[in-house]
Scaffold this motif. Structure first.
Motif, PDB file in Angstrom:
ATOM      1  N   LEU A 324      -6.471 -27.117  -1.881  1.00  0.00           N
ATOM      2  CA  LEU A 324      -6.580 -27.610  -3.260  1.00  0.00           C
ATOM      3  C   LEU A 324      -7.530 -26.731  -4.071  1.00  0.00           C
ATOM      4  O   LEU A 324      -7.270 -26.423  -5.236  1.00  0.00           O
ATOM      5  CB  LEU A 324      -7.078 -29.064  -3.236  1.00  0.00           C
ATOM      6  N   ILE A 328      -6.567 -24.651  -7.950  1.00  0.00           N
ATOM      7  CA  ILE A 328      -7.101 -24.952  -9.282  1.00  0.00           C
ATOM      8  C   ILE A 328      -7.623 -23.716 -10.001  1.00  0.00           C
ATOM      9  O   ILE A 328      -7.955 -23.770 -11.173  1.00  0.00           O
ATOM     10  CB  ILE A 328      -8.248 -25.988  -9.210  1.00  0.00           C
ATOM     11  N   LEU A 331      -5.803 -22.281 -13.352  1.00  0.00           N
ATOM     12  CA  LEU A 331      -5.952 -23.249 -14.436  1.00  0.00           C
ATOM     13  C   LEU A 331      -7.386 -23.267 -14.972  1.00  0.00           C
ATOM     14  O   LEU A 331      -7.624 -23.066 -16.169  1.00  0.00           O
ATOM     15  CB  LEU A 331      -5.573 -24.648 -13.923  1.00  0.00           C
ATOM     16  N   GLN A 385       0.401 -26.022 -17.621  1.00  0.00           N
ATOM     17  CA  GLN A 385       1.171 -27.225 -17.291  1.00  0.00           C
ATOM     18  C   GLN A 385       1.873 -27.068 -15.939  1.00  0.00           C
ATOM     19  O   GLN A 385       1.934 -28.010 -15.145  1.00  0.00           O
ATOM     20  CB  GLN A 385       2.194 -27.507 -18.402  1.00  0.00           C
ATOM     21  N   LYS A 388      -0.652 -27.535 -13.268  1.00  0.00           N
ATOM     22  CA  LYS A 388      -0.952 -28.946 -13.025  1.00  0.00           C
ATOM     23  C   LYS A 388       0.152 -29.593 -12.181  1.00  0.00           C
ATOM     24  O   LYS A 388      -0.138 -30.443 -11.331  1.00  0.00           O
ATOM     25  CB  LYS A 388      -1.126 -29.694 -14.357  1.00  0.00           C
ATOM     26  N   ASN A 389       1.395 -29.203 -12.412  1.00  0.00           N
ATOM     27  CA  ASN A 389       2.465 -29.713 -11.544  1.00  0.00           C
ATOM     28  C   ASN A 389       2.236 -29.298 -10.098  1.00  0.00           C
ATOM     29  O   ASN A 389       2.411 -30.086  -9.174  1.00  0.00           O
ATOM     30  CB  ASN A 389       3.832 -29.167 -11.991  1.00  0.00           C
ATOM     31  N   ILE A 391      -0.631 -28.465  -8.657  1.00  0.00           N
ATOM     32  CA  ILE A 391      -1.794 -29.177  -8.108  1.00  0.00           C
ATOM     33  C   ILE A 391      -1.388 -30.606  -7.722  1.00  0.00           C
ATOM     34  O   ILE A 391      -1.719 -31.097  -6.642  1.00  0.00           O
ATOM     35  CB  ILE A 391      -2.955 -29.206  -9.127  1.00  0.00           C
ATOM     36  N   ALA A 392      -0.645 -31.260  -8.620  1.00  0.00           N
ATOM     37  CA  ALA A 392      -0.281 -32.662  -8.379  1.00  0.00           C
ATOM     38  C   ALA A 392       0.694 -32.785  -7.214  1.00  0.00           C
ATOM     39  O   ALA A 392       0.514 -33.629  -6.325  1.00  0.00           O
ATOM     40  CB  ALA A 392       0.324 -33.272  -9.643  1.00  0.00           C
ATOM     41  N   GLU A 393       1.718 -31.917  -7.199  1.00  0.00           N
ATOM     42  CA  GLU A 393       2.765 -32.078  -6.185  1.00  0.00           C
ATOM     43  C   GLU A 393       2.346 -31.502  -4.833  1.00  0.00           C
ATOM     44  O   GLU A 393       2.485 -32.153  -3.803  1.00  0.00           O
ATOM     45  CB  GLU A 393       4.073 -31.429  -6.665  1.00  0.00           C
ATOM     46  N   LEU A 396      -1.893 -32.803  -4.283  1.00  0.00           N
ATOM     47  CA  LEU A 396      -2.169 -34.235  -4.163  1.00  0.00           C
ATOM     48  C   LEU A 396      -0.993 -35.006  -3.562  1.00  0.00           C
ATOM     49  O   LEU A 396      -1.085 -36.216  -3.360  1.00  0.00           O
ATOM     50  CB  LEU A 396      -2.530 -34.823  -5.543  1.00  0.00           C
ATOM     51  N   GLY A 397       0.117 -34.313  -3.332  1.00  0.00           N
ATOM     52  CA  GLY A 397       1.268 -34.969  -2.693  1.00  0.00           C
ATOM     53  C   GLY A 397       1.977 -35.967  -3.594  1.00  0.00           C
ATOM     54  O   GLY A 397       2.585 -36.927  -3.113  1.00  0.00           O
ATOM     55  N   MET A 398       1.916 -35.747  -4.908  1.00  0.00           N
ATOM     56  CA  MET A 398       2.602 -36.671  -5.818  1.00  0.00           C
ATOM     57  C   MET A 398       4.091 -36.342  -5.880  1.00  0.00           C
ATOM     58  O   MET A 398       4.501 -35.211  -5.644  1.00  0.00           O
ATOM     59  CB  MET A 398       1.944 -36.610  -7.206  1.00  0.00           C
ATOM     60  N   PRO A 399       4.924 -37.360  -6.192  1.00  0.00           N
ATOM     61  CA  PRO A 399       6.378 -37.144  -6.131  1.00  0.00           C
ATOM     62  C   PRO A 399       6.891 -36.196  -7.210  1.00  0.00           C
ATOM     63  O   PRO A 399       6.334 -36.132  -8.295  1.00  0.00           O
ATOM     64  CB  PRO A 399       6.959 -38.552  -6.342  1.00  0.00           C
ATOM     65  N   LYS A 400       7.934 -35.461  -6.876  1.00  0.00           N
ATOM     66  CA  LYS A 400       8.532 -34.516  -7.832  1.00  0.00           C
ATOM     67  C   LYS A 400       9.274 -35.273  -8.917  1.00  0.00           C
ATOM     68  O   LYS A 400       9.734 -36.393  -8.710  1.00  0.00           O
ATOM     69  CB  LYS A 400       9.514 -33.592  -7.101  1.00  0.00           C
ATOM     70  N   GLU A 401       9.403 -34.615 -10.042  1.00  0.00           N
ATOM     71  CA  GLU A 401      10.245 -35.122 -11.136  1.00  0.00           C
ATOM     72  C   GLU A 401      11.697 -35.191 -10.637  1.00  0.00           C
ATOM     73  O   GLU A 401      12.136 -34.288  -9.941  1.00  0.00           O
ATOM     74  CB  GLU A 401      10.156 -34.104 -12.281  1.00  0.00           C
TER      75      GLU A 401
ATOM     76  N   VAL B 244      -4.232 -41.658  -7.277  1.00  0.00           N
ATOM     77  CA  VAL B 244      -3.085 -40.940  -6.719  1.00  0.00           C
ATOM     78  C   VAL B 244      -2.255 -41.882  -5.841  1.00  0.00           C
ATOM     79  O   VAL B 244      -1.025 -41.938  -5.958  1.00  0.00           O
ATOM     80  CB  VAL B 244      -3.556 -39.696  -5.929  1.00  0.00           C
ATOM     81  N   LYS B 248       1.760 -43.383  -6.498  1.00  0.00           N
ATOM     82  CA  LYS B 248       2.894 -43.182  -5.579  1.00  0.00           C
ATOM     83  C   LYS B 248       3.595 -44.505  -5.281  1.00  0.00           C
ATOM     84  O   LYS B 248       4.768 -44.524  -4.926  1.00  0.00           O
ATOM     85  CB  LYS B 248       2.414 -42.560  -4.265  1.00  0.00           C
ATOM     86  N   ARG B 255      11.200 -45.434 -11.221  1.00  0.00           N
ATOM     87  CA  ARG B 255      10.580 -44.309 -10.494  1.00  0.00           C
ATOM     88  C   ARG B 255       9.121 -44.615 -10.224  1.00  0.00           C
ATOM     89  O   ARG B 255       8.484 -45.361 -10.963  1.00  0.00           O
ATOM     90  CB  ARG B 255      10.576 -43.020 -11.351  1.00  0.00           C
ATOM     91  N   GLY B 258       3.916 -41.835 -10.456  1.00  0.00           N
ATOM     92  CA  GLY B 258       3.373 -40.518 -10.107  1.00  0.00           C
ATOM     93  C   GLY B 258       4.374 -39.392 -10.271  1.00  0.00           C
ATOM     94  O   GLY B 258       4.007 -38.225 -10.180  1.00  0.00           O
ATOM     95  N   SER B 259       5.659 -39.723 -10.509  1.00  0.00           N
ATOM     96  CA  SER B 259       6.636 -38.655 -10.732  1.00  0.00           C
ATOM     97  C   SER B 259       6.718 -38.275 -12.215  1.00  0.00           C
ATOM     98  O   SER B 259       7.377 -37.304 -12.561  1.00  0.00           O
ATOM     99  CB  SER B 259       8.018 -39.071 -10.217  1.00  0.00           C
ATOM    100  N   LYS B 264       1.031 -37.240 -13.599  1.00  0.00           N
ATOM    101  CA  LYS B 264       0.718 -36.125 -12.703  1.00  0.00           C
ATOM    102  C   LYS B 264      -0.373 -35.231 -13.274  1.00  0.00           C
ATOM    103  O   LYS B 264      -1.294 -34.827 -12.585  1.00  0.00           O
ATOM    104  CB  LYS B 264       1.989 -35.277 -12.571  1.00  0.00           C
ATOM    105  N   HIS B 265      -0.233 -34.931 -14.553  1.00  0.00           N
ATOM    106  CA  HIS B 265      -1.204 -34.017 -15.162  1.00  0.00           C
ATOM    107  C   HIS B 265      -2.590 -34.641 -15.259  1.00  0.00           C
ATOM    108  O   HIS B 265      -3.600 -33.952 -15.111  1.00  0.00           O
ATOM    109  CB  HIS B 265      -0.704 -33.546 -16.531  1.00  0.00           C
ATOM    110  N   ALA B 268      -3.935 -34.167 -11.798  1.00  0.00           N
ATOM    111  CA  ALA B 268      -4.254 -32.756 -11.548  1.00  0.00           C
ATOM    112  C   ALA B 268      -5.537 -32.369 -12.279  1.00  0.00           C
ATOM    113  O   ALA B 268      -6.381 -31.646 -11.741  1.00  0.00           O
ATOM    114  CB  ALA B 268      -3.103 -31.862 -11.993  1.00  0.00           C
ATOM    115  N   ALA B 272      -8.859 -30.953 -10.571  1.00  0.00           N
ATOM    116  CA  ALA B 272      -9.375 -29.630 -10.966  1.00  0.00           C
ATOM    117  C   ALA B 272     -10.803 -29.741 -11.497  1.00  0.00           C
ATOM    118  O   ALA B 272     -11.608 -28.831 -11.333  1.00  0.00           O
ATOM    119  CB  ALA B 272      -8.467 -28.995 -12.017  1.00  0.00           C
ATOM    120  N   GLU B 275     -13.119 -30.767  -8.037  1.00  0.00           N
ATOM    121  CA  GLU B 275     -13.196 -29.904  -6.846  1.00  0.00           C
ATOM    122  C   GLU B 275     -14.403 -28.944  -6.886  1.00  0.00           C
ATOM    123  O   GLU B 275     -15.143 -28.850  -5.904  1.00  0.00           O
ATOM    124  CB  GLU B 275     -11.872 -29.159  -6.666  1.00  0.00           C
TER     125      GLU B 275
END
Lengths: 407, 361
Positions: A324, A328, A331, A385, A388-389, A391-393, A396-401, B244, B248, B255, B258-259, B264-265, B268, B272, B275
């Motif tokens: 992680l 970052i 960004l 942007q 950030k996607n 970093i999140a996906e 942080l393991g967040m779900p994809k769009e 987070v 989920k 949905r 978190g998607s 998400k931003h 993130a 950021a 950290e």
């Protein structure tokens, strides 16, 4: 926690310091292709940038771990030595080795995935600054969604025939070569239909048009390819593997865009300026509002410098988990530099907007130029942007769009 | 070269975290905050004492563990992540640091061993040295203290207090004296206790080396600030992790929220922002012990920067939870409030940044 490098590095530091002393005031006989490149000092030795590269390589201050047979120093990679070189050169204002996309991206790619012949042909002359490369990745309709690129490459006999258009191609006008992503397998899924080709820029059918950006001096281009023919062997990796080849080097670019030590140098430069410049007879630094903004940014840069030490240490200790932490960097580094340069403009007020060769310009107009230039870097190399996607996906393991059909 | 935590530090931190997860459950925190379980806080505190948190910074010759401030910082982070309803920063970090820098050898011998065996527990009231609000302030005349100290830290069950005057002289006073009035202050953060202390001809012992130098009190405040930053770091990390996880699970419009890029931003940005705070705090704590020239600047920036980042995270993490984040049901607000209080204690960001500037002129 142990921030000492150890005794063997003390000798190395002294060696680097005396090297810097020897070349104090070095200036170049030719211009830099990099808008942020050093113009060198004055009163010292004069030489071309290519001669300087060779001296740096010979001393192991550049291309340290590149094998001798390919024009490098041929030593062990040593992260701490590289850091000492960077720190001492910065202190002594000795110009660093030239970078650029060929050196920073193509050379590591060829070392990892190039054929023996490609290594022999390109690495040495690239390191010496004799071959300048440009990167042919982005297209007008393939920006953040780079893998949707459409420039076409068809194998006809023993030649690739290339048609299409690239954009944001910095240094194309000076480049001898282009490393380029081209769609060679039109029927394959989008990520597996791309190949990584090496294109000589003097091949007939290539047209370069300058793309003027807001700074008026960053030097981007559009490059058009019409029936451009290159040998079939000018491919890195296999057909359809270009995405993987390119990704190995994109990560490299993202980490190196905004090193915090360089940002801290600018913080110090701004603090000095705020002590010298006055408003209603009082130095700018005496105004608490400006001062607090400067201190706030100084705190952020210190955090990033400490973070960079953590990442450096992680390179020496592979057990450390900094996945992680690495994500970052692009960004936070580019956004912070932009913020800092913008603060300088604010404290200077109207004077901060002076540009080019205007009277009353401060620090050669670099504040306004870099303020705009870094907006470009915030967008380029994967926008904030997109970062950030990632970093999140991935971080942080967040779900994809959800996927849009046909995209 | 190694920039990071040692195995011992990580191990100790894990132990504190595990202990708090088991004993300072959200239900227990709620009971303590509501004031209906007064013994619970003391029990949790005792458990942490059993792990050794009171002796971390006390030299071995005085019965402590003789560890460095980085060790205390990783403990403070763990206490923040568990919103531990127990004293730590004043009695086990600031008091030992004050005795180390301001106490004579005799004073060190008299007090430090007693802290190490938990016979003495110190609260600390230095607010008026940092910035005197309204009519607060302590004066020292004829060996007696008069006046008022606000926001005395970790006042719960303290046997002694360290108070400071405007000149940065540090005094030891006895909490059981009849010339002292300790008034409990109710802040938004009910996991820790703060007090107003009123002194009337209160007998006081001056820590000798603070009589004509502000260096000792500054060193002590630096240590306290790094601890507060670490506490907010731990609290912020939990808020991000919760946000987070929630994003989920929670579904809207068919949905997981978190998607959505909007969510998400936010996550993130929080990650950021936070950290680099780990490295900043570790670095500041390291400088405190090993690099005195940079120590004060690093401590000021650690406190101010982490306070700023944490404030944003506390807000965003609550927003990711939507209406649920605003309720008492999830208890997320305990972390929110802890971060809010840490920000103001021992100097709010603007005051601390001004001090950071002053170290550079």
């Amino acid at each position: 926690m142990d921030l000492e490098y150890g005794p063997e590095y003390q000798d190395f530091t002294k060696e680097v310091q005396s090297f810097c002393k020897k070349y104090e005031g070095l200036s170049f006989t030719d211009r830099s292709n990099n808008p942020l490149g050093s113009s060198g000092g004055s009163g010292g030795p004069k030489m071309s940038r290519s001669e300087w590269q060779k001296i740096l390589i010979k001393n192991g201050y550049f291309a340290r771990s590149v094998p001798k047979e390919y024009g490098g120093y041929g030593g062990e990679a040593d992260i701490l030595k590289s850091r000492i070189v960077a720190a001492e050169f910065s202190k002594a204002r000795t110009p660093m080795a030239m970078g650029g996309q060929g050196i920073d991206m193509l050379v590591p790619t060829l070392l990892e995935m190039g054929t023996e012949e490609q290594k022999q042909t390109y690495i040495k002359s690239t390191l010496h600054g004799e071959i300048i490369w440009c990167q042919g990745y982005s297209e007008p309709n393939a920006g953040s969604d780079l893998a949707s690129l459409q420039t076409k490459g068809e194998l006809v006999g023993d030649e690739w025939v290339i048609n299409g258009q690239k954009i944001w191609t910095s240094t194309a006008q000076y480049s001898q070569m282009c490393f380029c992503l081209v769609r060679t397998e039109p029927d394959a899924p989008k990520h597996s239909g791309i190949s990584y080709l090496l294109i000589p820029m003097d091949t007939p059918g290539i047209e370069i048009r300058p793309l003027v950006d807001m700074t008026l001096k960053a030097g981007f281009n559009e490059v058009f390819f019409t029936d451009v023919k290159i040998p079939a062997s000018n491919i890195v990796g296999k057909r359809g593997e270009g995405w993987a080849v390119a990704n190995a080097t994109l990560g490299h670019e993202r980490g190196s865009l905004a090193p915090p030590d360089a940002t801290m140098n600018r913080v110090n430069m701004l603090m000095q300026l705020m002590k010298e410049e006055t408003l209603d007879g009082m130095p700018l630094i005496e105004y608490p509002v400006y001062r607090d903004r400067l201190m706030k940014i100084q705190g952020k840069v210190l955090a990033q410098q400490s973070h960079a030490l953590r990442l450096l240490s992680a390179k020496l200790n592979p057990m450390a988990d900094v996945k992680l932490g690495k994500m970052i960097q692009k960004l936070t580094g580019t956004e912070l530099r932009h913020e800092l340069e913008g603060l300088a403009i604010d404290v200077l007020g109207e004077i901060g907007t002076l540009y080019e060769d205007s009277p009353h310009l401060k620090n050669d107009g670099t504040w306004q130029f870099i303020y705009m230039y870094f907006l470009g870097l915030i967008i380029g190399g994967g926008t904030s942007q997109i970062q950030k996607n990632i970093i999140a996906e991935r971080g942080l393991g967040m779900p994809k769009e959800p996927k849009v059909e046909g995209a | 070269m190694y920039f990071g935590l040692s195995e011992e530090q990580s191990f100790f931190q894990d132990n504190v975290k595990k202990y708090l997860e088991e004993h300072a459950t959200i239900d227990n925190i709620r009971h303590i905050a509501n004031g209906d379980e007064n013994n619970l806080s003391a029990e949790i505190h005792q458990g942490l004492l059993n792990l050794g948190i009171n002796g971390l910074l006390i030299p071995e010759e005085f019965g402590g563990l003789g560890l460095d401030l980085l060790f205390a910082a990783v403990v403070s982070e763990a206490l923040g992540s568990g919103v531990s309803p127990t004293p730590f920063i004043a009695p086990y970090v600031m008091a030992p640091t004050a005795f180390k820098h301001a106490g004579s050898i005799t004073q060190q011998k008299n007090y430090l061993p007693k802290i190490a065996i938990n016979e003495y527990r110190f609260a600390v009231g230095f607010s008026e040295f940092i910035g005197k609000r309204n009519d607060a302030g302590i004066s020292f005349v004829d060996n007696a203290l008069n006046g008022r100290a606000m926001f005395v830290l970790d006042a719960n069950d303290a046997t002694h207090l360290l108070l400071a005057d405007e000149r940065g002289r540090i005094f030891v006073v006895n909490a059981s004296s009849s010339n002292i009035e300790i008034v409990k202050l109710t802040t938004v953060d009910k996991t820790r206790q703060y007090a107003e202390v009123i002194c009337k001809n209160l007998e006081a012992e001056l820590l000798e080396n603070s009589s004509d130098s502000v260096e000792p009190i500054n060193r002590t405040i630096d240590a306290g600030r790094i601890m507060l930053a670490a506490d907010s770091l731990g609290a912020s990390q939990i808020m991000i992790d919760r946000a987070v996880d929630y994003s989920k699970e929670r579904k809207q419009f068919g949905r997981a929220i978190g998607s959505f890029q909007a969510v998400k931003h936010m996550c993130a940005e929080m990650a950021a922002d936070l950290e680099p705070c780990y490295a900043l705090i570790w670095h500041a704590a390291h400088c405190h012990d090993h690099s005195p020239d940079e120590a004060r600047l690093m401590a000021c920036h650690a406190k101010a920067h982490v306070s700023e980042m944490s404030k944003g995270i506390a807000k965003k993490a609550t927003e990711v939870h939507g209406g649920m984040g605003f309720t008492d049901l999830l208890g997320l607000h305990y972390w929110f409030k802890r971060i809010g209080l840490n920000r103001q204690i021992l100097g709010s960001p603007e005051l601390v940044r001004e001090e950071a500037y002053k170290t550079q002129i």
